[in-house]
Scaffold this motif. Structure first.
Motif, PDB file in Angstrom:
ATOM      1  N   ASP A   1       0.847  -1.190   0.000  1.00 34.00           N
ATOM      2  CA  ASP A   1       0.000   0.000   0.000  1.00 34.00           C
ATOM      3  C   ASP A   1       0.880   1.237   0.000  1.00 34.00           C
ATOM      4  N   LEU A   2       0.395   2.269  -0.653  1.00 36.56           N
ATOM      5  CA  LEU A   2       1.201   3.467  -0.850  1.00 36.56           C
ATOM      6  C   LEU A   2       0.620   4.646  -0.087  1.00 36.56           C
ATOM      7  N   VAL A   3       1.466   5.302   0.656  1.00 32.67           N
ATOM      8  CA  VAL A   3       1.106   6.581   1.269  1.00 32.67           C
ATOM      9  C   VAL A   3       1.868   7.641   0.489  1.00 32.67           C
ATOM     10  N   ILE A   4       1.151   8.295  -0.429  1.00 32.26           N
ATOM     11  CA  ILE A   4       1.794   9.262  -1.309  1.00 32.26           C
ATOM     12  C   ILE A   4       1.419  10.656  -0.832  1.00 32.26           C
ATOM     13  N   PHE A   5       2.420  11.363  -0.307  1.00 29.90           N
ATOM     14  CA  PHE A   5       2.198  12.722   0.167  1.00 29.90           C
ATOM     15  C   PHE A   5       2.575  13.719  -0.913  1.00 29.90           C
ATOM     16  N   THR A   6       1.849  14.810  -0.961  1.00 30.05           N
ATOM     17  CA  THR A   6       2.253  15.941  -1.776  1.00 30.05           C
ATOM     18  C   THR A   6       1.708  17.197  -1.122  1.00 30.05           C
ATOM     19  N   ILE A   7       2.170  18.339  -1.586  1.00 30.28           N
ATOM     20  CA  ILE A   7       1.643  19.608  -1.092  1.00 30.28           C
ATOM     21  C   ILE A   7       0.930  20.286  -2.249  1.00 30.28           C
ATOM     22  N   ARG A   8      -0.367  20.546  -2.111  1.00 32.13           N
ATOM     23  CA  ARG A   8      -1.166  21.107  -3.191  1.00 32.13           C
ATOM     24  C   ARG A   8      -2.513  21.549  -2.612  1.00 32.13           C
ATOM     25  N   THR A   9      -3.338  22.142  -3.476  1.00 34.28           N
ATOM     26  CA  THR A   9      -4.709  22.424  -3.059  1.00 34.28           C
ATOM     27  C   THR A   9      -5.503  21.146  -3.207  1.00 34.28           C
ATOM     28  N   PRO A  10      -6.239  20.772  -2.170  1.00 37.32           N
ATOM     29  CA  PRO A  10      -6.934  19.479  -2.199  1.00 37.32           C
ATOM     30  C   PRO A  10      -8.001  19.444  -3.274  1.00 37.32           C
ATOM     31  N   ASP A  11      -8.332  18.218  -3.721  1.00 33.37           N
ATOM     32  CA  ASP A  11      -9.499  18.046  -4.571  1.00 33.37           C
ATOM     33  C   ASP A  11     -10.747  18.273  -3.741  1.00 33.37           C
ATOM     34  N   LEU A  12     -11.809  18.709  -4.420  1.00 35.87           N
ATOM     35  CA  LEU A  12     -13.064  18.937  -3.720  1.00 35.87           C
ATOM     36  C   LEU A  12     -13.679  17.590  -3.351  1.00 35.87           C
ATOM     37  N   LEU A  13     -13.994  17.439  -2.089  1.00 27.55           N
ATOM     38  CA  LEU A  13     -14.640  16.211  -1.640  1.00 27.55           C
ATOM     39  C   LEU A  13     -16.061  16.528  -1.212  1.00 27.55           C
ATOM     40  N   PRO A  14     -16.959  15.545  -1.328  1.00 29.33           N
ATOM     41  CA  PRO A  14     -18.305  15.748  -0.792  1.00 29.33           C
ATOM     42  C   PRO A  14     -18.206  16.061   0.688  1.00 29.33           C
ATOM     43  N   GLY A  15     -18.843  17.116   1.109  1.00 31.20           N
ATOM     44  CA  GLY A  15     -18.806  17.479   2.525  1.00 31.20           C
ATOM     45  C   GLY A  15     -17.615  18.310   2.913  1.00 31.20           C
ATOM     46  N   GLY A  16     -16.752  18.589   1.976  1.00 26.52           N
ATOM     47  CA  GLY A  16     -15.596  19.414   2.302  1.00 26.52           C
ATOM     48  C   GLY A  16     -15.821  20.843   1.850  1.00 26.52           C
ATOM     49  N   SER A  17     -15.416  21.766   2.680  1.00 24.02           N
ATOM     50  CA  SER A  17     -15.577  23.160   2.278  1.00 24.02           C
ATOM     51  C   SER A  17     -14.525  23.480   1.228  1.00 24.02           C
ATOM     52  N   PRO A  18     -14.886  24.248   0.204  1.00 20.36           N
ATOM     53  CA  PRO A  18     -13.907  24.560  -0.840  1.00 20.36           C
ATOM     54  C   PRO A  18     -12.742  25.344  -0.257  1.00 20.36           C
ATOM     55  N   THR A  19     -11.583  25.071  -0.786  1.00 24.39           N
ATOM     56  CA  THR A  19     -10.384  25.712  -0.253  1.00 24.39           C
ATOM     57  C   THR A  19      -9.402  25.954  -1.381  1.00 24.39           C
ATOM     58  N   THR A  20      -8.635  26.977  -1.238  1.00 18.39           N
ATOM     59  CA  THR A  20      -7.616  27.257  -2.236  1.00 18.39           C
ATOM     60  C   THR A  20      -6.218  27.166  -1.647  1.00 18.39           C
ATOM     61  N   ALA A  21      -6.145  26.940  -0.335  1.00 20.29           N
ATOM     62  CA  ALA A  21      -4.836  26.934   0.318  1.00 20.29           C
ATOM     63  C   ALA A  21      -4.106  25.628   0.028  1.00 20.29           C
ATOM     64  N   ARG A  22      -2.802  25.740  -0.185  1.00 23.87           N
ATOM     65  CA  ARG A  22      -1.989  24.539  -0.367  1.00 23.87           C
ATOM     66  C   ARG A  22      -1.760  23.896   0.989  1.00 23.87           C
ATOM     67  N   GLU A  23      -1.917  22.581   1.037  1.00 26.78           N
ATOM     68  CA  GLU A  23      -1.670  21.878   2.290  1.00 26.78           C
ATOM     69  C   GLU A  23      -1.201  20.465   1.999  1.00 26.78           C
ATOM     70  N   LEU A  24      -0.834  19.771   3.054  1.00 20.43           N
ATOM     71  CA  LEU A  24      -0.330  18.404   2.903  1.00 20.43           C
ATOM     72  C   LEU A  24      -1.481  17.474   2.554  1.00 20.43           C
ATOM     73  N   CYS A  25      -1.351  16.810   1.414  1.00 17.14           N
ATOM     74  CA  CYS A  25      -2.422  15.938   0.929  1.00 17.14           C
ATOM     75  C   CYS A  25      -1.883  14.529   0.706  1.00 17.14           C
ATOM     76  N   ILE A  26      -2.822  13.601   0.660  1.00 14.57           N
ATOM     77  CA  ILE A  26      -2.487  12.203   0.434  1.00 14.57           C
ATOM     78  C   ILE A  26      -3.393  11.699  -0.678  1.00 14.57           C
ATOM     79  N   LEU A  27      -2.882  10.815  -1.508  1.00 14.93           N
ATOM     80  CA  LEU A  27      -3.688  10.249  -2.579  1.00 14.93           C
ATOM     81  C   LEU A  27      -4.520   9.096  -2.041  1.00 14.93           C
ATOM     82  N   LEU A  28      -5.839   9.235  -2.146  1.00 17.62           N
ATOM     83  CA  LEU A  28      -6.742   8.164  -1.725  1.00 17.62           C
ATOM     84  C   LEU A  28      -7.598   7.736  -2.914  1.00 17.62           C
TER      85      LEU A  28
END
Lengths: 246, 246
Positions: free
Chosen positions: A17-44
């Motif tokens: 299993d892969l834990v792939i980290f990157t720093i970027r603006t997250p993809d929009l998820l259901p239930g997530g408030s829209p955001t433009t800030a870059r933050e630590l993200c993981i590929l799911l």
DNA sequence: ACAAAAGTGTTTCCGTTACACCCATGC
DNA sequence: GCATGGGTGTAACGGAAACACTTTTGT
């Protein structure tokens, strides 16, 4: 003499299993408030098959005939992100083998940590209905993941944070050319702290082998920033310590 | 639509292998010059079964039904050394799964690092013809081990050396009561360096939670040394760095 | 009293911190 | 010129290194 019955040796399947980290603006998820800030993200990915069909999970899959765990991780990384094997370092985090961790039976998984620069959007993989870059913060805040994947993410995050201190992996978050400010933002994002710009600049510039000036400049709205590339060093001469302990 | 043939998923067996370090005078080995100096040693067994019958190998064995890798490691540690589970911390080093690493077929092994105080001599285990405390130096110098166990020992040594820097595991090499000089000798032995006695004394005594004075003294041929026990801290406030980089 | 080993005092050195200030570019 | 952000200077602080020195015991 009668030999005592040999204890039964469990038969296993293995996944990587892969834990792939990157720093970027997250993809929009259901239930997530829209955001433009870059933050630590993981590929799911959302699982396309049972068990946990439809749930968020780490990308990964079974080790095939003739493969090692590392081979499988490299293959999955390419399938999920298009990143070529060897383009970025994969490191084992831990192997998870608790009985019952997978309802299908005895399946152990070896988790790999990968750190990627800001990529083009990930495409859905072979057995994934969809893939998204999700803020790690969401996972820490209790976003439900399949299997024991939330625990794996926590372990991988701890490893990544620790490795920032003593190794040069921070450059893996950046592209082939980057400014010192961008490198500093890696530390600030992953650690969640503020670092002093001038002092950070000197520290990384003086640490021989960490970063190498390219001679190029990046034009901004102020004085152009010098562009650097990653150096040969793997370990830092002197660790980078956040003023507030992690 | 005809479903493409599912790729075959390798079936594995899993073993847990133990890298148990201690500091003591090595057992006498054939071809080894007698020595009385305390040094970093590892517990090795001579294999009683094929493959590699008669060769030196790490203690370890197959994971049984209902066990996790960690469970198997704890069980093997007890079988080989008599150390009770939980008495000392076991930590995963890495999982080794290269095709062909075991001639019997696809067998992956998870290596565990254990650090033990100077124990009574290890007894031969269930499937081991004999067991001995062998200087790690010998393995680094090319002593032949079964499977990929020499590589495992090198990886575990690197991990142990790194953990000495930032964690309190050095106390695991000592008994329940120890002097600061004994603790210093742990660092000197594992790192192969000389540390300044007075400065080391202050550093570890000032690092709250590392060591706790017991009030007892150890009588020696000079001024008695105060005895300490391990404290609650796991991470060191400030890392202990050898003057010469490792 | 002397030797041996533990522990403390003290100076020097060096990296980090905090922050003032200068530099290079766009508008 | 002025705003904007990149980069340098510098003084104060603090931990670590080096090593002289004191303390506590055994003989």
């Amino acid at each position: 003499m009668i030999r005592a019955q040999r204890p039964s040796h469990q038969v296993w399947k293995l996944t990587a299993d892969l834990v792939i980290f990157t720093i970027r603006t997250p993809d929009l998820l259901p239930g997530g408030s829209p955001t433009t800030a870059r933050e630590l993200c993981i590929l799911l990915v959302t699982r396309g098959n049972d068990p946990y069909r439809g749930a968020w999970a780490l990308p990964g899959g079974f080790v095939r005939q003739g493969e090692s765990l590392g081979d499988a991780a490299v293959r999955e990384l390419h399938e999920e992100t298009g990143i070529r094997g060897g383009a970025l370092p994969l490191e084992q985090v831990k192997t998870y083998s608790e009985p019952g961790r997978d309802p299908r039976g005895p399946i152990a998984t070896c988790a790999f940590l990968a750190i990627a620069p800001d990529l083009a959007d990930a495409e859905a993989g072979t057995d994934a209905a969809s893939a998204a870059w999700v803020p790690v913060r969401r996972v820490l805040d209790g976003l439900d993941l399949a299997f024991d994947h939330a625990e794996i993410v926590r372990d991988a995050l701890a490893l990544a944070r620790a490795k920032l201190r003593f190794t040069t992996i921070a450059t893996s978050f950046c592209g082939p050319r980057f400014t010192i400010k961008q490198l500093r933002e890696v530390y600030e994002t992953v650690w969640g702290v503020k670092l002093d710009g001038p002092n950070f600049h000197r520290k990384v510039a003086d640490d021989t082998g960490f970063i190498v000036p390219t001679g190029e400049n990046e034009k901004t709205s102020g004085r152009p920033a010098a562009l650097y590339r990653a150096g040969d060093a793997v370990m830092l001469d002197r660790p980078i310590l956040p003023s507030t302990p992690l």
